[in-house]
Write an enzyme that holds these catalytic residues in place. Structure first.
Site, PDB file in Angstrom:
ATOM      1  N   GLY A  87      46.937  43.562  40.240  1.00 43.28           N
ATOM      2  CA  GLY A  87      46.744  44.227  38.938  1.00 43.28           C
ATOM      3  C   GLY A  87      46.028  45.555  39.126  1.00 43.28           C
ATOM      4  O   GLY A  87      46.449  46.604  38.617  1.00 43.28           O
ATOM      5  N   HIS A  88      44.929  45.514  39.895  1.00 40.67           N
ATOM      6  CA  HIS A  88      44.202  46.757  40.175  1.00 40.67           C
ATOM      7  C   HIS A  88      45.091  47.740  40.946  1.00 40.67           C
ATOM      8  O   HIS A  88      45.056  48.948  40.711  1.00 40.67           O
ATOM      9  CB  HIS A  88      42.962  46.478  41.035  1.00 40.67           C
ATOM     10  CG  HIS A  88      41.949  45.560  40.418  1.00 40.67           C
ATOM     11  ND1 HIS A  88      41.677  44.316  40.908  1.00 40.67           N
ATOM     12  CD2 HIS A  88      41.131  45.733  39.345  1.00 40.67           C
ATOM     13  CE1 HIS A  88      40.721  43.744  40.189  1.00 40.67           C
ATOM     14  NE2 HIS A  88      40.379  44.580  39.221  1.00 40.67           N
ATOM     15  N   LYS A 104      45.935  44.098  30.313  1.00 35.14           N
ATOM     16  CA  LYS A 104      45.461  42.711  30.354  1.00 35.14           C
ATOM     17  C   LYS A 104      44.180  42.600  29.528  1.00 35.14           C
ATOM     18  O   LYS A 104      43.950  41.624  28.841  1.00 35.14           O
ATOM     19  CB  LYS A 104      45.194  42.299  31.799  1.00 35.14           C
ATOM     20  CG  LYS A 104      44.938  40.841  31.907  1.00 35.14           C
ATOM     21  CD  LYS A 104      43.955  40.531  32.974  1.00 35.14           C
ATOM     22  CE  LYS A 104      43.368  39.186  32.702  1.00 35.14           C
ATOM     23  NZ  LYS A 104      41.993  39.121  33.114  1.00 35.14           N
ATOM     24  N   ASP A 105      43.339  43.635  29.604  1.00 31.76           N
ATOM     25  CA  ASP A 105      42.127  43.687  28.782  1.00 31.76           C
ATOM     26  C   ASP A 105      42.441  44.568  27.575  1.00 31.76           C
ATOM     27  O   ASP A 105      41.972  45.700  27.474  1.00 31.76           O
ATOM     28  CB  ASP A 105      40.978  44.249  29.616  1.00 31.76           C
ATOM     29  CG  ASP A 105      40.658  43.357  30.795  1.00 31.76           C
ATOM     30  OD1 ASP A 105      39.885  42.419  30.634  1.00 31.76           O
ATOM     31  OD2 ASP A 105      41.238  43.571  31.881  1.00 31.76           O
ATOM     32  N   SER A 163      43.749  38.009  37.856  1.00 31.29           N
ATOM     33  CA  SER A 163      42.365  38.268  37.484  1.00 31.29           C
ATOM     34  C   SER A 163      41.483  37.947  38.684  1.00 31.29           C
ATOM     35  O   SER A 163      41.770  36.990  39.419  1.00 31.29           O
ATOM     36  CB  SER A 163      41.970  37.370  36.307  1.00 31.29           C
ATOM     37  OG  SER A 163      40.569  37.311  36.194  1.00 31.29           O
ATOM     38  N   SER A 164      40.426  38.721  38.852  1.00 35.73           N
ATOM     39  CA  SER A 164      39.491  38.421  39.953  1.00 35.73           C
ATOM     40  C   SER A 164      38.910  37.023  39.768  1.00 35.73           C
ATOM     41  O   SER A 164      38.561  36.348  40.730  1.00 35.73           O
ATOM     42  CB  SER A 164      38.355  39.447  39.967  1.00 35.73           C
ATOM     43  OG  SER A 164      38.883  40.744  40.089  1.00 35.73           O
TER      44      SER A 164
HETATM   45  P1  AMP Z   1      38.109  44.555  36.373  1.00 32.25           P
HETATM   46  O1  AMP Z   1      37.866  44.793  37.833  1.00 32.25           O
HETATM   47  O2  AMP Z   1      38.433  43.132  36.037  1.00 32.25           O
HETATM   48  O3  AMP Z   1      37.024  45.147  35.501  1.00 32.25           O
HETATM   49  O4  AMP Z   1      39.423  45.359  36.003  1.00 32.25           O
HETATM   50  C1  AMP Z   1      39.546  46.724  36.281  1.00 32.25           C
HETATM   51  C2  AMP Z   1      40.783  47.242  35.632  1.00 32.25           C
HETATM   52  O5  AMP Z   1      41.921  46.530  36.118  1.00 32.25           O
HETATM   53  C3  AMP Z   1      40.800  47.073  34.103  1.00 32.25           C
HETATM   54  O6  AMP Z   1      41.364  48.233  33.513  1.00 32.25           O
HETATM   55  C4  AMP Z   1      41.678  45.865  33.906  1.00 32.25           C
HETATM   56  O7  AMP Z   1      42.327  45.827  32.657  1.00 32.25           O
HETATM   57  C5  AMP Z   1      42.688  46.069  35.028  1.00 32.25           C
HETATM   58  N1  AMP Z   1      43.339  44.794  35.360  1.00 32.25           N
HETATM   59  C6  AMP Z   1      42.740  43.629  35.698  1.00 32.25           C
HETATM   60  N2  AMP Z   1      43.668  42.664  35.870  1.00 32.25           N
HETATM   61  C7  AMP Z   1      44.873  43.230  35.627  1.00 32.25           C
HETATM   62  C8  AMP Z   1      46.217  42.751  35.633  1.00 32.25           C
HETATM   63  N3  AMP Z   1      46.519  41.478  35.921  1.00 32.25           N
HETATM   64  N4  AMP Z   1      47.206  43.626  35.336  1.00 32.25           N
HETATM   65  C9  AMP Z   1      46.925  44.921  35.037  1.00 32.25           C
HETATM   66  N5  AMP Z   1      45.679  45.426  35.021  1.00 32.25           N
HETATM   67  C10 AMP Z   1      44.666  44.595  35.308  1.00 32.25           C
END
Ligand code: AMP
Length: 292
Positions: free
Chosen positions: A47-48, A160-161, A196-197
């Site tokens: 995703g990232h 996703k968010d 997701s992490s």
């Molecule tokens: P995080 O590290 O969880 O804060 O996420 C960092 C960025 O990655 C945020 O903009 C999230 O929306 C995006 N992100 C996380 N998981 C996904 C996913 N499965 N698909 C697309 N973007 C994602």
């Protein structure tokens, strides 16, 4: 001049202080370079990487930040135990062509006497904001700070968010940040689970159960496309389906307007179905925008 520290092992430039990255961005801006920025909390997955690929396409310079932001975690949440794997993050960042990784400490971003927060009026009152009342204050605050520090032209976030993206778009407009906000569609595992992490917390059994979030979105989409107009009927069905699965606890299931996030009763135009469910101790979210 700035003197980037290079991690020899992963040969990627890392910067830890706000001043250093501000100076670097100023230099690039003067050279007419387009800076693309992807903020994350690390423990990178596909995703990232999708966000980084979009950034690589759009910018001359691609900056990734990795910062587990304390102000967006509530009491009893997983701030202390949030998954980390810096080595792998740096490897992936290099592979995706990231130019610089910004890895500030909490002390760097929230030094002694920090007292300014960004608060939005209505968007945070819905969905995740109900059970995580201070979460989006923390998100908006850290993103505003990162925008001022990184000085990007374009910033990329995941759908996703969905609520987070809506809040960042609103904040960017309200505070006149001269930054283009891009949203990237949710990247899913082969069976549909949103990446997701936090998926790493799931046991193999819980991992199977976790699919109920995506399955219920897909089932609801079919029903809406076959003519179901009543949000309450769909919410009842999703709730029954999810609560029939082992170890689940519904935080919320909402059918709402994708712009305002206000609940919708009758489905007449595009709607957002968003849900948050605890599977064991892990809180998962997912969403889908559906047009009738
Ligand atoms: P995080 O590290 O969880 O804060 O996420 C960092 C960025 O990655 C945020 O903009 C999230 O929306 C995006 N992100 C996380 N998981 C996904 C996913 N499965 N698909 C697309 N973007 C994602």
């Amino acid at each position: 001049m700035f003197f980037p520290s290079i991690s020899e092992e992963f040969a990627i430039e890392t910067i830890k202080t706000a001043k250093e990255i501000q100076t670097r961005s100023e230099v690039l801006r003067k050279e007419g370079k387009v800076i693309a920025f992807v903020p994350t909390m690390g423990f990178l997955h596909e995703g990232h990487l999708a966000l980084l690929r979009e950034g690589r396409q759009l910018g001359d310079d691609l900056i990734l930040s990795i910062f587990v932001n304390p102000t967006q975690f509530g009491p009893g949440e997983d701030y202390e135990s949030y998954p980390k794997n810096s080595e792998n993050d740096f490897k992936l960042a290099r592979y995706e062509g990231v130019d610089v990784v910004f890895i500030p400490t909490a002390k760097e971003l929230y030094g002694d006497g920090f007292q300014t927060y960004v608060t939005l009026e209505s968007l945070p009152k819905h969905l995740c904001g109900v059970s995580r009342p201070s979460h989006f204050n923390g998100v908006a605050t850290v993103v505003a700070k990162l925008f001022n520090i990184v000085k990007p032209h374009i910033a990329i976030f995941g759908q996703k968010d969905f609520q987070q993206l809506a809040i960042i778009r609103q904040m960017t407009m309200d505070l006149n940040f001269d930054i283009e906000i891009r949203g990237v569609q949710t990247i899913r595992e082969k069976d549909g689970l949103a990446m997701s992490s936090r998926n790493v917390y799931l046991t193999p059994e819980q991992r199977k159960t976790a699919l109920c979030l995506y399955s219920s979105l897909v089932k609801s989409r079919e029903k809406i496309q076959k003519g179901e107009k009543k949000a309450s009927v769909l919410i009842r069905e999703i709730t029954a389906y999810i609560t029939s699965q082992a170890e689940t606890e519904v935080d919320y299931i909402s059918i709402c307007d994708p712009d305002t996030l206000e609940d919708v009763d009758q489905i007449k135009g595009p709607i957002l179905i968003a849900l948050a469910v605890k599977v064991g101790k892990t809180r998962l979210i997912d969403n889908m925008v559906i047009a009738p």
